[in-house]
Scaffold this active site. Structure first.
Site, PDB file in Angstrom:
ATOM      1  N   ASP A 206     -51.482 -57.139   1.669  1.00 38.35           N
ATOM      2  CA  ASP A 206     -51.124 -58.025   0.553  1.00 38.35           C
ATOM      3  C   ASP A 206     -51.788 -57.583  -0.746  1.00 38.35           C
ATOM      4  OD1 ASP A 206     -49.968 -59.329   2.628  1.00 38.35           O
ATOM      5  OD2 ASP A 206     -51.213 -61.131   2.511  1.00 38.35           O
TER       6      ASP A 206
ATOM      7  N   ALA B 125     -46.438 -69.838   1.377  1.00 40.82           N
ATOM      8  CA  ALA B 125     -45.059 -69.591   1.832  1.00 40.82           C
ATOM      9  C   ALA B 125     -44.915 -68.198   2.442  1.00 40.82           C
ATOM     10  CB  ALA B 125     -44.079 -69.757   0.674  1.00 40.82           C
TER      11      ALA B 125
HETATM   12  P1  ADP Z   1     -50.663 -67.574   0.462  1.00 40.10           P
HETATM   13  O1  ADP Z   1     -49.922 -67.250   1.717  1.00 40.10           O
HETATM   14  O2  ADP Z   1     -49.745 -68.048  -0.619  1.00 40.10           O
HETATM   15  O3  ADP Z   1     -51.577 -66.488   0.039  1.00 40.10           O
HETATM   16  P2  ADP Z   1     -53.168 -68.878   0.928  1.00 40.10           P
HETATM   17  O4  ADP Z   1     -53.514 -70.131   1.642  1.00 40.10           O
HETATM   18  O5  ADP Z   1     -53.723 -67.599   1.419  1.00 40.10           O
HETATM   19  O6  ADP Z   1     -51.571 -68.828   0.848  1.00 40.10           O
HETATM   20  O7  ADP Z   1     -53.622 -68.992  -0.586  1.00 40.10           O
HETATM   21  C1  ADP Z   1     -53.314 -70.149  -1.343  1.00 40.10           C
HETATM   22  C2  ADP Z   1     -54.533 -70.558  -2.147  1.00 40.10           C
HETATM   23  O8  ADP Z   1     -54.731 -69.617  -3.236  1.00 40.10           O
HETATM   24  C3  ADP Z   1     -54.372 -71.900  -2.807  1.00 40.10           C
HETATM   25  O9  ADP Z   1     -54.726 -72.946  -1.933  1.00 40.10           O
HETATM   26  C4  ADP Z   1     -55.311 -71.769  -3.998  1.00 40.10           C
HETATM   27  O10 ADP Z   1     -56.658 -71.992  -3.614  1.00 40.10           O
HETATM   28  C5  ADP Z   1     -55.148 -70.313  -4.399  1.00 40.10           C
HETATM   29  N1  ADP Z   1     -54.077 -70.191  -5.409  1.00 40.10           N
HETATM   30  C6  ADP Z   1     -52.905 -69.558  -5.281  1.00 40.10           C
HETATM   31  N2  ADP Z   1     -52.147 -69.686  -6.397  1.00 40.10           N
HETATM   32  C7  ADP Z   1     -52.873 -70.428  -7.256  1.00 40.10           C
HETATM   33  C8  ADP Z   1     -52.650 -70.941  -8.580  1.00 40.10           C
HETATM   34  N3  ADP Z   1     -51.492 -70.731  -9.228  1.00 40.10           N
HETATM   35  N4  ADP Z   1     -53.638 -71.671  -9.155  1.00 40.10           N
HETATM   36  C9  ADP Z   1     -54.788 -71.906  -8.501  1.00 40.10           C
HETATM   37  N5  ADP Z   1     -55.052 -71.476  -7.256  1.00 40.10           N
HETATM   38  C10 ADP Z   1     -54.120 -70.759  -6.629  1.00 40.10           C
END
Ligand code: ADP
Ligand code: MG
Length: 381
Positions: free
Chosen positions: A168, A119
């Protein structure tokens, strides 16, 4: 969340785990400034990742993701990279720590999070920072916070295929409750500023759209900025980045560069100044000026830098119409969220109107996230 994690940890691995946390982030102002050597102005938020961890006496990691309800075990050599995307973040952090000469004792962990994925709040940085911090706390390698942020960033580059900047991970490693952090992307100097908007809420409205041209458009914007800087450099050899330039110097080269490059550069130079103006305003507690600068940034991103889109302009316009204090697109653009500074008394009517009118116009609901500026990476008591 802490209790759920602890219960699962006890079931799988027994007693004796310690909990660590880190956070997602917002960027109040300072967009598309990082690669121009300018400022960004992020803060950690009150949603993140919590992990319970205990050293297990082996050279392997056993990790259970509560949110995916999945357990993965991996070794700590380069060839042991797991196939699950979420586990690659943890593996990458271990590897990057070891590449810096750090020791990583095998450990067991159960973790969960509440940052919405993808998001624009950087759930991935929250995940990396939690483990980078925890591994440092457990193994005492003497790696400082800045290097922990780099470990997260390099994890994205080397193990997750994302060539991100440092903002970030910096925000989730350095975040402090009630403070935003101004980071100079050229020198990496940083400074905390108070952010305690009494009587206001910070709310994100997620358009839930992602328009596809994003990466080619991003490269074109970078080229425009570099071209403008190169022309200015002919007159002012001391400048390194566009952020070192002022408006007069840009005007000197206006006839030499495409009008498009001029507009992009005009935005960047204005944005660097707006970050400074917002910092001054925050030191006075002047949130009305902060909000006005957010609108100016939105205007620049939409009309000069041209990285907004219909959905985000719609949300921004609605905010203006309803007298919301500040509103702008947050992140790279072409979709994602607007970040809004809203007076408490306006909050409910604003989010109701945003939900209703956005859905009527675009056929799907936006998502609403309230955020509070909070602590970043830490050990929990
Ligand atoms: P964002 O913009 O939220 O960083 P990303 O695509 O860079 O989006 O990262 C999202 C990824 O990080 C998810 O697909 C997962 O692999 C990992 N991730 C984030 N939060 C969690 C969580 N609560 N549990 C497991 N993996 C997570
Ligand atoms: Mg991410």
């Amino acid at each position: 969340m802490r209790t759920r994690i602890h219960e699962k940890f006890k079931d799988l691995f027994g007693e004796g785990g310690v909990q660590y946390a880190s956070a997602g982030r917002v960027n109040l102002i300072g967009e598309h400034t990082d690669y121009n050597g300018g400022y960004v102005f992020p803060g950690a938020i009150d949603c993140g990742i919590i992990a319970e961890i205990k050293v297990n006496g082996t050279d392997r990691v056993r990790a259970f993701s509560l949110d995916y309800n999945e357990e993965v075990t991996f070794g700590l050599n380069e060839e042991d990279k797991p196939s699950q995307a979420w586990a690659c973040y943890i593996f990458g952090v271990c590897r990057e720590t070891m590449k810096r000469g750090g020791k990583v004792a095998g450990f067991d962990t159960v973790f969960a999070g509440d940052v919405p994925l993808g998001a624009g709040l950087s759930s991935s940085a929250a995940l990396e920072s939690t483990f980078a911090f925890a591994i440092e706390d457990i193994n005492k390698n003497g790696i400082d916070r800045f290097e922990l942020a780099k470990i997260g960033q390099m994890t994205e580059h080397h193990y997750c295929g994302v060539n991100c900047g440092i903002m970030d991970q910096f925000a989730s490693c350095f975040g402090k409750q009630g403070s935003l952090i101004r980071l100079n992307c050229k020198t990496m100097e940083y400074k905390y500023f108070p952010f305690n908007p009494q009587g206001y809420k910070l709310v994100l409205i997620d358009s839930c759209v992602k328009h596809e041209l994003a990466s080619s458009a991003y490269n074109k914007r970078r080229q425009s900025c570099e071209n403008a800087a190169a022309h200015i450099r002919k007159n002012h050899p001391e400048i390194e980045f566009l952020s070192d330039c002022n408006r007069l110097w840009l005007d000197e080269v206006r006839s030499e560069i495409p009008e498009e490059d001029f507009l992009r550069a005009e935005y960047v130079i204005g944005e660097v100044q707006r970050v400074l103006d917002v910092c001054d305003a925050l030191e006075r507690g002047d949130y009305e000026t902060v909000g006005e600068m957010m609108y100016q940034t939105h205007f620049g991103l939409s009309k000069l830098y041209e990285v907004s889109c219909e959905e985000l302009d719609f949300l921004n316009k609605l905010a203006r119409k309803m007298d919301v204090t500040g509103s702008r697109v947050m992140g790279g653009g072409f979709g994602g969220c607007t970040i809004n500074l809203v007076k408490d008394e306006l909050y409910q009517s604003f989010i109701d109107a945003a939900r209703e009118q956005f859905a009527a116009r675009f056929g799907h609901d936006p998502k609403i996230y309230d955020v509070v500026i909070s602590d970043g990476a830490r050990r929990l008591k």
